[in-house]
Design an enzyme around this catalytic site. Structure first.
Site, PDB file in Angstrom:
ATOM      1  N   THR B  49      29.783 109.158  68.749  1.00 49.50           N
ATOM      2  CA  THR B  49      31.240 109.275  68.858  1.00 49.50           C
ATOM      3  C   THR B  49      31.685 108.376  70.015  1.00 49.50           C
ATOM      4  O   THR B  49      30.840 107.734  70.654  1.00 49.50           O
ATOM      5  CB  THR B  49      31.664 110.726  69.154  1.00 49.50           C
ATOM      6  OG1 THR B  49      31.304 111.033  70.501  1.00 49.50           O
ATOM      7  CG2 THR B  49      31.020 111.726  68.218  1.00 49.50           C
ATOM      8  N   CYS B  50      32.991 108.387  70.299  1.00 47.87           N
ATOM      9  CA  CYS B  50      33.420 107.525  71.409  1.00 47.87           C
ATOM     10  C   CYS B  50      32.923 108.061  72.757  1.00 47.87           C
ATOM     11  O   CYS B  50      32.915 107.342  73.750  1.00 47.87           O
ATOM     12  CB  CYS B  50      34.933 107.377  71.408  1.00 47.87           C
ATOM     13  SG  CYS B  50      35.798 108.936  71.336  1.00 47.87           S
ATOM     14  N   ASN B  51      32.495 109.322  72.786  1.00 45.03           N
ATOM     15  CA  ASN B  51      32.055 109.902  74.058  1.00 45.03           C
ATOM     16  C   ASN B  51      30.547 110.070  74.194  1.00 45.03           C
ATOM     17  O   ASN B  51      30.062 110.414  75.264  1.00 45.03           O
ATOM     18  CB  ASN B  51      32.703 111.277  74.267  1.00 45.03           C
ATOM     19  CG  ASN B  51      34.162 111.144  74.639  1.00 45.03           C
ATOM     20  OD1 ASN B  51      34.560 110.158  75.235  1.00 45.03           O
ATOM     21  ND2 ASN B  51      34.954 112.111  74.258  1.00 45.03           N
ATOM     22  N   ARG B  52      29.807 109.882  73.089  1.00 46.61           N
ATOM     23  CA  ARG B  52      28.353 110.078  73.189  1.00 46.61           C
ATOM     24  C   ARG B  52      27.603 109.360  72.067  1.00 46.61           C
ATOM     25  O   ARG B  52      28.149 109.158  70.974  1.00 46.61           O
ATOM     26  CB  ARG B  52      27.999 111.569  73.158  1.00 46.61           C
ATOM     27  CG  ARG B  52      28.295 112.289  71.854  1.00 46.61           C
ATOM     28  CD  ARG B  52      28.057 113.775  71.947  1.00 46.61           C
ATOM     29  NE  ARG B  52      29.010 114.371  72.864  1.00 46.61           N
ATOM     30  CZ  ARG B  52      28.687 114.864  74.066  1.00 46.61           C
ATOM     31  NH1 ARG B  52      27.446 114.852  74.462  1.00 46.61           N
ATOM     32  NH2 ARG B  52      29.612 115.384  74.838  1.00 46.61           N
ATOM     33  N   SER B 110      32.398 118.097  75.960  1.00 44.03           N
ATOM     34  CA  SER B 110      33.328 117.006  75.646  1.00 44.03           C
ATOM     35  C   SER B 110      34.081 116.554  76.885  1.00 44.03           C
ATOM     36  O   SER B 110      34.163 117.282  77.873  1.00 44.03           O
ATOM     37  CB  SER B 110      34.353 117.470  74.610  1.00 44.03           C
ATOM     38  OG  SER B 110      33.694 117.829  73.430  1.00 44.03           O
ATOM     39  N   GLU B 115      38.273 120.250  72.819  1.00 48.15           N
ATOM     40  CA  GLU B 115      38.902 119.430  71.770  1.00 48.15           C
ATOM     41  C   GLU B 115      38.186 119.714  70.437  1.00 48.15           C
ATOM     42  O   GLU B 115      36.970 119.858  70.401  1.00 48.15           O
ATOM     43  CB  GLU B 115      38.893 117.940  72.150  1.00 48.15           C
ATOM     44  CG  GLU B 115      37.537 117.361  72.499  1.00 48.15           C
ATOM     45  CD  GLU B 115      36.864 116.715  71.309  1.00 48.15           C
ATOM     46  OE1 GLU B 115      37.481 116.662  70.247  1.00 48.15           O
ATOM     47  OE2 GLU B 115      35.711 116.294  71.452  1.00 48.15           O
ATOM     48  N   GLN B 121      32.601 116.033  63.845  1.00 40.80           N
ATOM     49  CA  GLN B 121      31.725 114.867  64.032  1.00 40.80           C
ATOM     50  C   GLN B 121      30.254 115.279  63.974  1.00 40.80           C
ATOM     51  O   GLN B 121      29.435 114.573  63.405  1.00 40.80           O
ATOM     52  CB  GLN B 121      32.051 114.193  65.368  1.00 40.80           C
ATOM     53  CG  GLN B 121      33.397 113.481  65.333  1.00 40.80           C
ATOM     54  CD  GLN B 121      33.909 113.102  66.714  1.00 40.80           C
ATOM     55  OE1 GLN B 121      33.596 113.755  67.700  1.00 40.80           O
ATOM     56  NE2 GLN B 121      34.721 112.063  66.784  1.00 40.80           N
ATOM     57  N   GLU B 194      53.969 104.239  76.773  1.00 43.07           N
ATOM     58  CA  GLU B 194      52.648 104.458  76.160  1.00 43.07           C
ATOM     59  C   GLU B 194      52.449 105.906  75.699  1.00 43.07           C
ATOM     60  O   GLU B 194      51.878 106.181  74.653  1.00 43.07           O
ATOM     61  CB  GLU B 194      51.582 104.071  77.184  1.00 43.07           C
ATOM     62  CG  GLU B 194      50.207 103.897  76.579  1.00 43.07           C
ATOM     63  CD  GLU B 194      49.205 103.498  77.651  1.00 43.07           C
ATOM     64  OE1 GLU B 194      48.209 104.198  77.780  1.00 43.07           O
ATOM     65  OE2 GLU B 194      49.458 102.498  78.344  1.00 43.07           O
ATOM     66  N   ALA B 196      54.654 107.946  74.681  1.00 41.48           N
ATOM     67  CA  ALA B 196      55.429 108.213  73.472  1.00 41.48           C
ATOM     68  C   ALA B 196      54.578 107.909  72.247  1.00 41.48           C
ATOM     69  O   ALA B 196      54.608 108.624  71.248  1.00 41.48           O
ATOM     70  CB  ALA B 196      56.682 107.362  73.460  1.00 41.48           C
TER      71      ALA B 196
END
Lengths: 296, 423
Positions: B49-52, B110, B115, B121, B194, B196
């Site tokens: 994932t984007c974090n691991r 996370s 989240e 995932q 940003e 928004a």
């Protein structure tokens, strides 16, 4: 046969459901939803059997006494609660609805008259329509009241910019607003049918008499005032667009509830000819054991 | 019987390193295929994932890849130097690896704790490994248990409900408490900040479709409207679009309020007091704070949302120990079951070893008592079965108890010697 199914059974079930609802404020639980549905479902089943037994064995038709009428109102409100809890298990409807259910049962047991209304065979259909439509109107006013109270609580929190309390979930303002508006319309329509059928009932029962409808009877008078208020509330919504949503509708439903309490109070406590009864202002003490079929 | 995880996460490496080590779904598929070819007996699931980026491995008999071997594998796959990759990886084995998997699935590891996407995932990663025939009984049990743990954490704590980012709090804790649905609501975007963008993404996820963009720069308004499939409206029509809006996100860089109380009072009668949700994310504020006092208006500034975020974070931190406790409990239970499975062959041999003499004795006894009817025979047979079960109960119970602390090798050896069990 069903004599063991008494008021105490379903009252206890609703009571346990209310206690379970109160525990929402204390802790989270994975099984509370199932327990709530179980206890309320069991209570509603016992309640249904009790009412069926009364209608079938003793009096011959439902809604034939003031006491019956209150018990049916409690049944309808409990059914509404079960429906809402099934579809919105995380919302704390019970904290607002169940006290009203228990209050209606309490009034039925301790204050309402168990004596059957005077009826003539020719007017039984109109009597049933009259009682049923008024009952539905009352339930709609009560639902509107609950939605109104929840609306004010939710709106207050949102205005104060506080995150939603996780243990006391309320529906969105839009949902509550819709429930309020519908409650007002349904209660007005049902009350209209109730008033009209009541007039017809009187005309049938007193055919040929000039003063057949006792307009100055406290119950009739207060009911007409409630009906007038409901019509006014709907008219306000139709005429003024800004009164169709939000706080104004919630205020209208709360005011309707106040009128309803007055009407019910008048019916219970004042001398009235309504329903063919003539009672002194002091309410008779109806102990729970006088309820036919009950074990309380 | 081994469970091991080797990988990296937002805890130990920055995003640029994670990006270089990340696997797309197609790359994951290719990597799992290669692993299966290389070590057919190895069970493997790759979570990227984007974090691991983590490779979970389990094996009954074969050897799981070491940290160095995984580093080499990752490096070869991404065209990097093994030494460089090795430094970025951590390794956890046994109970620690299982606990880590459970914590990941329950979103306790996370970047934004609680989240909800990570569970999906994890499930997708497991699904892909299943399709590539890389899973076996151990990974199946571990990932099934991980999903169960995640659900338990979600049910027994409110950790997932505590949003801590400003856009998520704005939508979940406030907008969704005002509106039941968003597909029939009109969203007005004033400015182009940003935040928004991110808030609008949350609203789109909830079904918001009708987006109107107002910006002093007409070109920028057109650009944003095209991005959000909305419509751009000239700045001088701000009052008109505000009249019909249900939700407003305002992020201009204006130095004074763009919507004053006077302007709002002008349009207020035409709104008929329909609810208006205003997210004023600009600093200085775009909406006069007095507008928030008007009936039907729910106005939130960035500070209001920040306060709500802090309250949520505080509440979430209070619930974190309970969630960690659940993960620990479930990991202990899983490991005990895993260890107990290792005693299976010995238990099987023990039971089989007692069956033979039982049958022989039963046969001899029944031959001596030919006058017995079927009922009597059944009674004796059941009596023998009960006796065997009672005799086996103490050693089996001891094995179960000892399994809580690991595979009871000493006890297994003792049993094997005492009862002359052979491999």
């Amino acid at each position: 046969m069903l004599s063991g199914v008494g008021i105490i059974c379903f009252t206890a079930s609703y009571g346990v459901a209310l206690v379970l609802e109160l525990t929402r404020l204390l802790f989270r639980s994975g099984i509370r939803g199932a327990l709530l549905l179980g206890f309320t479902g069991a209570g509603l089943l016992a309640h249904s059997l009790f009412l069926y037994y009364r209608a079938a064995s003793a009096i011959g038709s439902p809604l034939s006494s003031e006491q019956d009428w209150y018990l049916w109102a409690a049944w309808a409100l409990a059914g509404t609660y079960l429906y809402l809890t099934y579809y919105h298990p995380r919302t704390a409807f019970g904290l607002f609805v169940l006290p009203l259910v228990l209050a209606l049962i309490g009034v039925a047991v301790f204050l309402a008259d168990p004596q059957p209304f005077a009826r003539k065979p020719a007017s039984q259909v109109w009597a049933a329509i009259h009682a049923l439509s008024i009952l539905l109107a009352v339930v709609a006013v009560l639902v509107g009241f609950v939605a109104g109270v929840m609306y004010f609580q939710q709106a207050r929190r949102l205005k104060r910019k506080l995150p939603p309390p996780r243990r006391l979930r309320l529906p969105s303002l839009e949902w509550l607003d819709r429930a309020n508006s519908r409650a007002i319309v349904v209660s007005t329509l049902m009350m209209g049918v109730g008033v009209l059928s009541g007039v017809l009932l009187k005309l049938i029962n007193h055919a040929g008499q000039t003063d057949s409808v006792p307009w100055n009877d406290p119950v009739v008078l207060s009911t007409m005032i409630l009906f007038g208020w409901l019509v006014l509330a709907v008219a306000i919504g139709l005429i003024f667009k800004s009164a169709r949503a939000g706080r104004k509708v919630a205020f209208l439903t709360l005011a309707s509830f106040v009128f309803l309490v007055v009407v019910l109070g008048v019916g219970l406590l004042m001398d009235t000819q309504h329903g063919g009864k003539n009672r002194s202002p002091t309410p008779a003490c109806h102990s729970p054991c006088t309820v036919e079929g009950g074990t309380s | 019987m081994k469970v091991r995880v080797v990988g990296c996460s937002h805890h130990n490496v920055p995003i640029d390193v994670r990006e270089r080590l990340a696997f797309s779904p197609r790359q994951s598929q290719a990597a799992l295929e290669e692993l299966r070819r290389k070590s057919p007996k190895l069970e493997a699931v790759l979570i990227s994932t984007c974090n691991r980026v983590e490779l979970y491995m389990a094996t009954e008999n074969a050897t799981a890849l070491s940290r160095a071997e995984v580093a080499e594998f990752f490096a070869r796959f991404h065209g990097l130097k093994p030494d460089e990759v090795f430094e970025q990886l951590y390794e956890r084995t046994g109970a620690e690896a299982v606990r880590h998997l459970f914590a990941v699935a329950a979103s306790l590891d996370s970047m934004v704790v609680g989240e909800p996407q990570i569970l999906a995932q994890v499930k997708q990663a497991y699904q892909l490994a299943t399709e590539q025939e890389c899973v076996g009984p151990l990974t199946h049990a571990a990932f099934q248990a991980a999903v169960k743990v995640a659900r338990r954490v979600a049910t027994e704590t409110s950790i997932h409900e505590r949003r801590v980012s400003i856009p998520s709090v704005a939508v979940a804790d406030f907008a969704q408490q005002i509106f039941e649905r968003f597909d029939d609501k009109r969203t007005l975007l004033i400015g182009a900040g940003e935040m928004a963008d991110e808030t609008l993404r949350y609203l789109r996820d909830e079904g918001a479709r009708d987006v109107t963009v107002v910006n002093r720069n007409a070109g920028r308004a057109e650009e944003l409207a095209a991005k959000w499939r909305g419509r751009a409206v000239p700045w001088d029509r701000l009052g008109d679009v505000l009249t019909s809006a249900d939700l407003v996100i305002s992020t201009t860089g204006a130095e004074r309020p763009v919507v004053s109380l006077d302007l709002f009072r002008e349009i207020e009668p035409a709104r008929y007091r329909w609810p208006l949700f205003v997210l004023d994310l600009a600093v200085p504020r775009d909406f006069d704070p007095a507008i928030g006092q008007r009936p039907g208006v729910y106005l939130y500034s960035i500070d209001d949302l920040r306060t709500a975020c802090q309250q949520n974070r505080h509440q979430r931190d209070k619930e974190l120990p309970a969630a960690i406790r659940i993960v620990q409990q479930e990991a202990d239970r899983f490991m005990a079951e895993l260890h107990h499975r290792a005693t299976g062959p010995v238990i099987r041999q023990l039971k089989q070893g007692w069956q033979k003499p039982k049958e022989e004795e039963l046969h001899r006894l029944l031959n001596k008592l030919p006058e017995l009817d079927d009922r009597g025979r059944d009674e004796i047979r059941q009596s023998f079965d009960r006796l065997i079960n009672k005799l086996l109960h103490p050693p089996l119970e001891s094995l179960r108890r000892e399994s809580r602390h690991g595979i009871p090798h000493a006890l297994l050896d003792a049993l094997a010697k005492l009862f002359q069990l052979k491999d």
